[in-house]
Design a protein around this motif. Structure first.
Motif, PDB file in Angstrom:
ATOM      1  N   ASN A  38       2.052 -10.804  16.098  1.00 43.79           N
ATOM      2  CA  ASN A  38       3.159 -10.435  15.219  1.00 43.79           C
ATOM      3  C   ASN A  38       2.635 -10.050  13.844  1.00 43.79           C
ATOM      4  N   LEU A  39       3.432  -9.301  13.110  1.00 39.24           N
ATOM      5  CA  LEU A  39       3.053  -8.847  11.777  1.00 39.24           C
ATOM      6  C   LEU A  39       3.915  -9.532  10.723  1.00 39.24           C
ATOM      7  N   GLY A  40       3.374  -9.616   9.525  1.00 41.88           N
ATOM      8  CA  GLY A  40       4.105 -10.200   8.401  1.00 41.88           C
ATOM      9  C   GLY A  40       3.823  -9.429   7.135  1.00 41.88           C
ATOM     10  N   ALA A  41       4.483  -9.826   6.057  1.00 41.12           N
ATOM     11  CA  ALA A  41       4.306  -9.141   4.782  1.00 41.12           C
ATOM     12  C   ALA A  41       4.481 -10.114   3.630  1.00 41.12           C
ATOM     13  N   HIS A  42       3.774  -9.812   2.566  1.00 41.93           N
ATOM     14  CA  HIS A  42       3.755 -10.630   1.355  1.00 41.93           C
ATOM     15  C   HIS A  42       4.689 -10.028   0.317  1.00 41.93           C
ATOM     16  N   THR A  43       5.354 -10.897  -0.432  1.00 39.11           N
ATOM     17  CA  THR A  43       6.169 -10.426  -1.542  1.00 39.11           C
ATOM     18  C   THR A  43       6.049 -11.394  -2.703  1.00 39.11           C
ATOM     19  N   LEU A  44       6.401 -10.941  -3.881  1.00 39.56           N
ATOM     20  CA  LEU A  44       6.479 -11.814  -5.059  1.00 39.56           C
ATOM     21  C   LEU A  44       7.935 -12.184  -5.311  1.00 39.56           C
ATOM     22  N   THR A  45       8.672 -12.470  -4.250  1.00 39.28           N
ATOM     23  CA  THR A  45      10.055 -12.965  -4.290  1.00 39.28           C
ATOM     24  C   THR A  45      10.916 -12.081  -5.183  1.00 39.28           C
ATOM     25  N   ASN A  46      11.301 -12.541  -6.378  1.00 32.63           N
ATOM     26  CA  ASN A  46      12.257 -11.771  -7.193  1.00 32.63           C
ATOM     27  C   ASN A  46      11.601 -11.049  -8.357  1.00 32.63           C
ATOM     28  N   PHE A  47      10.275 -10.850  -8.319  1.00 38.57           N
ATOM     29  CA  PHE A  47       9.610 -10.072  -9.357  1.00 38.57           C
ATOM     30  C   PHE A  47       9.972  -8.591  -9.157  1.00 38.57           C
ATOM     31  N   ILE A  48      10.249  -7.873 -10.236  1.00 33.53           N
ATOM     32  CA  ILE A  48      10.609  -6.451 -10.164  1.00 33.53           C
ATOM     33  C   ILE A  48       9.556  -5.632 -10.889  1.00 33.53           C
ATOM     34  N   THR A  49       8.905  -4.721 -10.156  1.00 35.46           N
ATOM     35  CA  THR A  49       7.906  -3.859 -10.796  1.00 35.46           C
ATOM     36  C   THR A  49       8.601  -2.789 -11.639  1.00 35.46           C
ATOM     37  N   THR A  50       7.892  -2.330 -12.657  1.00 37.63           N
ATOM     38  CA  THR A  50       8.511  -1.390 -13.599  1.00 37.63           C
ATOM     39  C   THR A  50       8.637   0.020 -13.043  1.00 37.63           C
ATOM     40  N   ASN A  51       8.044   0.276 -11.864  1.00 39.49           N
ATOM     41  CA  ASN A  51       8.205   1.590 -11.231  1.00 39.49           C
ATOM     42  C   ASN A  51       9.306   1.592 -10.180  1.00 39.49           C
ATOM     43  N   ASP A  52      10.050   0.487 -10.082  1.00 39.44           N
ATOM     44  CA  ASP A  52      11.116   0.375  -9.090  1.00 39.44           C
ATOM     45  C   ASP A  52      12.401   1.009  -9.625  1.00 39.44           C
ATOM     46  N   PRO A  53      13.238   1.566  -8.748  1.00 39.01           N
ATOM     47  CA  PRO A  53      14.510   2.138  -9.194  1.00 39.01           C
ATOM     48  C   PRO A  53      15.423   1.172  -9.941  1.00 39.01           C
TER      49      PRO A  53
ATOM     50  N   ALA B 152      -8.083  -9.254  14.994  1.00 37.60           N
ATOM     51  CA  ALA B 152      -7.283 -10.456  15.241  1.00 37.60           C
ATOM     52  C   ALA B 152      -7.554 -11.031  16.627  1.00 37.60           C
ATOM     53  N   LYS B 153      -7.663 -10.184  17.625  1.00 42.06           N
ATOM     54  CA  LYS B 153      -7.919 -10.659  18.986  1.00 42.06           C
ATOM     55  C   LYS B 153      -9.292 -11.316  19.084  1.00 42.06           C
ATOM     56  N   LYS B 154     -10.286 -10.753  18.416  1.00 44.69           N
ATOM     57  CA  LYS B 154     -11.619 -11.344  18.442  1.00 44.69           C
ATOM     58  C   LYS B 154     -11.645 -12.697  17.737  1.00 44.69           C
ATOM     59  N   ALA B 155     -10.745 -12.874  16.758  1.00 41.90           N
ATOM     60  CA  ALA B 155     -10.671 -14.148  16.031  1.00 41.90           C
ATOM     61  C   ALA B 155      -9.679 -15.110  16.668  1.00 41.90           C
ATOM     62  N   GLY B 156      -8.984 -14.692  17.728  1.00 41.44           N
ATOM     63  CA  GLY B 156      -8.010 -15.566  18.376  1.00 41.44           C
ATOM     64  C   GLY B 156      -6.811 -15.861  17.498  1.00 41.44           C
ATOM     65  N   ILE B 157      -6.453 -14.919  16.628  1.00 46.51           N
ATOM     66  CA  ILE B 157      -5.351 -15.098  15.678  1.00 46.51           C
ATOM     67  C   ILE B 157      -4.162 -14.263  16.129  1.00 46.51           C
ATOM     68  N   SER B 158      -2.970 -14.839  16.068  1.00 46.22           N
ATOM     69  CA  SER B 158      -1.782 -14.171  16.609  1.00 46.22           C
ATOM     70  C   SER B 158      -0.901 -13.539  15.543  1.00 46.22           C
ATOM     71  N   SER B 159      -1.340 -13.560  14.278  1.00 44.57           N
ATOM     72  CA  SER B 159      -0.513 -12.963  13.228  1.00 44.57           C
ATOM     73  C   SER B 159      -1.394 -12.190  12.248  1.00 44.57           C
ATOM     74  N   VAL B 160      -1.003 -10.960  11.959  1.00 53.52           N
ATOM     75  CA  VAL B 160      -1.655 -10.126  10.943  1.00 53.52           C
ATOM     76  C   VAL B 160      -0.629  -9.874   9.849  1.00 53.52           C
ATOM     77  N   TYR B 161      -1.041 -10.110   8.641  1.00 57.40           N
ATOM     78  CA  TYR B 161      -0.125 -10.195   7.507  1.00 57.40           C
ATOM     79  C   TYR B 161      -0.606  -9.238   6.423  1.00 57.40           C
ATOM     80  N   HIS B 162       0.280  -8.413   5.921  1.00 60.43           N
ATOM     81  CA  HIS B 162      -0.089  -7.444   4.883  1.00 60.43           C
ATOM     82  C   HIS B 162       0.054  -8.090   3.508  1.00 60.43           C
ATOM     83  N   GLY B 163      -1.022  -8.058   2.734  1.00 63.26           N
ATOM     84  CA  GLY B 163      -1.008  -8.731   1.436  1.00 63.26           C
ATOM     85  C   GLY B 163      -0.395  -7.933   0.305  1.00 63.26           C
ATOM     86  N   GLY B 164      -0.107  -6.644   0.517  1.00 64.69           N
ATOM     87  CA  GLY B 164       0.470  -5.832  -0.551  1.00 64.69           C
ATOM     88  C   GLY B 164       1.136  -4.590  -0.002  1.00 64.69           C
ATOM     89  N   ILE B 165       2.101  -4.768   0.838  1.00 68.72           N
ATOM     90  CA  ILE B 165       2.688  -3.641   1.568  1.00 68.72           C
ATOM     91  C   ILE B 165       3.603  -2.771   0.717  1.00 68.72           C
TER      92      ILE B 165
END
Length: 819
Positions: free
Chosen positions: A328-343, A281-294
């Motif tokens: 700063n860090l961020g994270a991706h979500t599918l809003t209100n989608f519920i995976t079938t392995n969730d409690p 990120a520093k080499k690209a001059g970008i201030s946010s790293v975002y996880h696409g599937g945390i």
């Protein structure tokens, strides 16, 4: 004479002063509204010009009410101070609206409702207005260079636009119409259970909302008509005055903050690689790293133990490390989608999962039975897919029902006779298979092609709180509400989408984060810093993936007063420095950021990695510093010519690199794709296969040609054209009489295609006829059977033997040339 005078006077009073001279009624400094005796809006007078900005001949009741599916306009009204009492004689109803005049806008708030019959909805407008050169679809603005007219909901229940059951990228609070634009708003009673066809599911449930949003009272809207050069300032004034969400970045409102359009890197950071991610990120001059599937699951939002052994605390450790480097860090979500392995699903499904087609067992079953006989033939649409053979297996949702605490998957529902679910898998998704008695409740669980389930409107609140808890504990600063259309699953339309976002933000310790979404919604507009969509994996060519959609979105975002993003691109082993110069230049032209999927090991993967990262940094810094002139931006908005960038003192110079053209001359729209299997004709950057060209033979007018005429752009020198013609498996009939014509050369192809068959020609005299399983059914050699295309634009004609006015099956053709 006396009676006519008092009628005239009462109408004039609608635009006169109220009880004090400081309290103007339906009027402010810029405009005034006039109603006739029946409550129709007849005038929107722009004071400076004296012009009525309503489209004449389309007078509309200030508002209408709906009961039992019937809409009722105002029949009469009276004014008492700041209260308009609107009467609906046929329904025996009266609605009291408080009207408050501000310097730059008016507000209308429903404060009392009386009615003999239950009122399900109140609709404001649609108001048909003249200014329409630009449309803010989600926020609800219609404007031109001189005048802007807007209608905005001032709380969550006050919805902009009109309800539709399908997805929209942008809203419909403002829409273009013939001769102008329409502005609409509504409020719906949400206190009663409803059965609705929502989004992707028939006969879905919509459970009642449990707070004050359930009732119509309290709905409040702002109406404004201002000079366009004051538009953004007036919108900000309304947001602040009416206590709407006012999200900021570094103490600047995110609608005007340059940082709202800043680019980010999408990397799967974890406790083991966070330093490597920061380095990229520093080499690209970008201030946010975002996880696409945390998340390991969606719903309760569990994490992968290997990547984050201490759960949310491990993510916080990563964000603390990044923060020390100004990232700063961020994270991706599918809003209100519920995976079938969730409690929320396993081992005991939550009662709040959205159900559909609610019925009962017609016959008791043991724990081993694999067929379910259901009551109530009327609920069949919730269970039976009549065109299942047309559904791509990859996109088939879970076909599952719930009985008590057991989830049961089924393969299909019988098409005729009794409603029977066949080939059932008992105890699905970790639930327990048990006996069930006749008469027990059975319901379809609403699903989606992502193989997920959905929460009802109340369970959805808990999910939003769960997500906010994660962001608070992890100290994350960016989020994408991807899949925000999932809010439609609740049965409450776009209200469901906006409610998820609001509840999430309401439970953040610091709501001032950068958020975007896959769609822009009316109330969500206040939370979103931008919209960023455009997927990189739909084309082998870095520059072509969803290009048409990406460019369309830039204009839509600008008119909606939102900062802009160009969507996602992927930097991998094949990405070149030229690709980066192209996309960063395009972004600079539109004042838009971009999001890159990239590996922390990119320097091992791509030999040009250092140049690529340096190029991103150079362009991003120049854009964020505002160094590009308007003339330079205009050049950079041409997607088919791109430039290098040189710093020049306090400015920048553009250095021409090259021009290019998309394969076939078509840019990829949101729904365009190349669906041809690579085993038939492989695509590569040097020899890309075109997007699908589709044609259905049908006579519309006597004597009118039925052939498709396609313009195909050849990016390389003169060469022989390769192509594949296919009849999709879903076709219910065979096709013959197939021909292609390129320029003056026409070739009849002597094959009859059955559903699923292919014709392949690789730029020679040999034509192969393949079956759906790729077995050769026939092969012929035609003298001079090849086609030649020249560099630049070529005209291709295609058709087959049709059936006159009855539409034939859709056929698909793909072309390939070498660059």
């Amino acid at each position: 004479m006396t009676k006519l005078f008092w009628i005239f006077l009462s109408t004039i009073c609608m635009t006169a002063y109220g009880n004090s001279q400081d309290n103007k009624f339906l009027e402010n400094d810029f405009f005034k509204l006039t109603l006739d005796n029946q409550g129709n809006l007849t005038e929107l007078l722009e004071k400076e010009t004296g012009k009525n900005l309503l489209i004449q001949g389309f007078n509309k009741s200030l508002l209408t009410i709906q009961s039992d599916g019937v809409n009722y306009p105002i029949t009469s009204w009276e004014r008492k101070g700041e209260i308009l009492k609107l009467k609906f004689k046929e329904l025996g109803a009266e609605i009291s609206v408080n009207v408050n005049s501000k310097n730059n806008y008016l507000t209308f708030e429903i404060v009392k409702v009386k009615s003999r019959k239950f009122i399900t909805k109140v609709t404001w407008g649609p108001y048909h207005v003249l200014p329409s050169e630009k449309i803010g679809q989600s926020i609800g603005i219609a404007y031109d260079d001189n005048t802007a007219i807007g209608f905005m909901g001032l709380n969550l229940k006050s919805r902009g636009g009109f309800e539709i059951a399908t997805r929209e990228r942008f809203g419909n609070a403002a829409k273009k119409i013939e001769g102008g634009a329409s502005l609409t708003g509504f409020v719906r009673d949400r206190s009663r259970f409803q059965t609705v066809d929502n989004w992707e599911q028939k006969l879905g449930q919509a459970v009642p909302v449990k707070d004050s949003d359930a009732e119509i009272i309290g709905a409040k809207f702002a109406f404004y008509c201002v000079p366009t050069d004051k538009l953004l300032k007036v919108v900000e004034e309304i947001v602040v005055n009416e206590d709407l969400p006012y999200i900021k970045t570094k103490d600047v409102w995110n609608k005007v903050s340059k940082y709202s359009s800043s680019s980010k890197l999408i990397m799967s950071y974890n406790v083991n690689n966070i330093e490597a991610c920061i380095d990229v990120a520093k080499k690209a001059g970008i201030s946010s790293v975002y996880h696409g599937g945390i998340f390991k699951t969606w719903g309760t939002f569990l994490l992968n133990d290997k990547d984050f052994p201490k759960g949310y605390q491990s993510v916080r450790e990563c964000s603390d490390i990044a923060e020390k480097h100004g990232i700063n860090l961020g994270a991706h979500t599918l809003t209100n989608f519920i995976t079938t392995n969730d409690p929320l699903v396993t081992p005991r499904p939550d009662p709040g999962l959205v159900m559909a087609g609610i019925t009962k067992l017609e016959k008791s079953i043991s724990e081993n039975d694999d067929e379910l006989l259901l009551q109530d033939e009327v609920v069949r649409p919730a269970y039976h897919e009549p065109n299942i053979e047309k559904v791509n297996p990859r996109w088939r949702e879970h076909t599952a029902v719930r009985i008590g605490d057991e989830i049961i998957e089924y393969s299909y529902a019988t098409a005729e006779g009794k409603l029977v679910l066949k080939d059932c898998k008992r105890g699905a998704f970790g639930t327990k298979a048990v006996k069930h008695k006749k008469g027990e409740k059975v319901s379809r669980l609403m699903s989606h092609g992502y193989k997920v389930f959905f929460p009802d409107i109340n369970l959805q609140d808990q999910m939003a709180k769960n997500l906010a808890k994660f962001f608070n504990e992890a100290n994350l600063k960016r989020i994408s509400f991807d899949g925000i259309e999932g809010g439609l699953a609740s049965g409450h339309g776009r209200y469901g989408s906006d409610r998820f976002v609001k509840v999430f933000f309401d439970h953040l310790k610091d709501p001032n984060i950068v958020a975007n979404s896959s769609d822009v919604t009316h109330f969500g507009w206040h939370y979103f810093a931008n919209e960023s969509w455009g997927e990189p994996w739909t084309s082998d060519n870095f520059r072509e993936a969803h290009l048409d959609h990406r460019l369309d979105v830039q204009q839509a975002l600008k008119e909606d007063l939102l900062p802009r993003k160009m969507g996602q691109f992927s930097i991998n082993a094949k990405t070149t420095k030229k690709d980066i110069e192209w996309v960063m230049g395009l972004c600079a032209g539109y004042d838009a950021g971009v999001d890159f999927y990239i590996s922390p090991n990119i320097e091992e993967i791509n030999k040009e990695a250092n140049s690529i990262l340096s190029e991103i940094k150079k362009w991003e810094n120049a854009r964020m510093e505002g160094l590009f002139t308007e003339a330079q931006k205009e050049k950079l908005r041409d997607p088919y010519t791109f430039y290098g960038l040189e710093r020049n003192g306090e400015g920048v110079n553009l250095v021409f690199i090259e021009s290019w053209a998309p394969e076939g001359g078509r840019t990829q729209g949101e729904n365009d794709l190349n669906s041809l299997p690579s085993s038939i004709l492989k695509s590569s950057p040097e020899a890309p296969v075109s997007l699908d060209y589709r044609h259905t033979n049908m006579t519309t007018e006597p004597g009118q040609p039925t052939a498709a005429i396609w313009k195909y752009f050849c990016a390389g020198p003169k060469q022989k054209l390769q192509f594949v013609i296919r009849l999709p498996k879903e076709s219910r009939e065979s096709v013959n009489g197939i021909y292609l014509k390129v320029g003056a050369k026409k070739i009849m192809i002597p094959f009859t295609l059955a559903p699923g068959d292919y014709i392949i020609n690789k730029g020679n005299n040999t034509y192969k006829h393949l079956s759906a399983d790729l077995q050769v059914k026939n092969e012929v050699i035609l003298d001079e059977g090849y086609f030649t295309v020249t560099e630049g634009q070529n005209v291709i004609e295609f058709d087959y033997q049709g059936k006159g006015r009855d539409a034939g099956p859709e056929m698909i053709v793909n072309f390939r040339t070498i660059k």
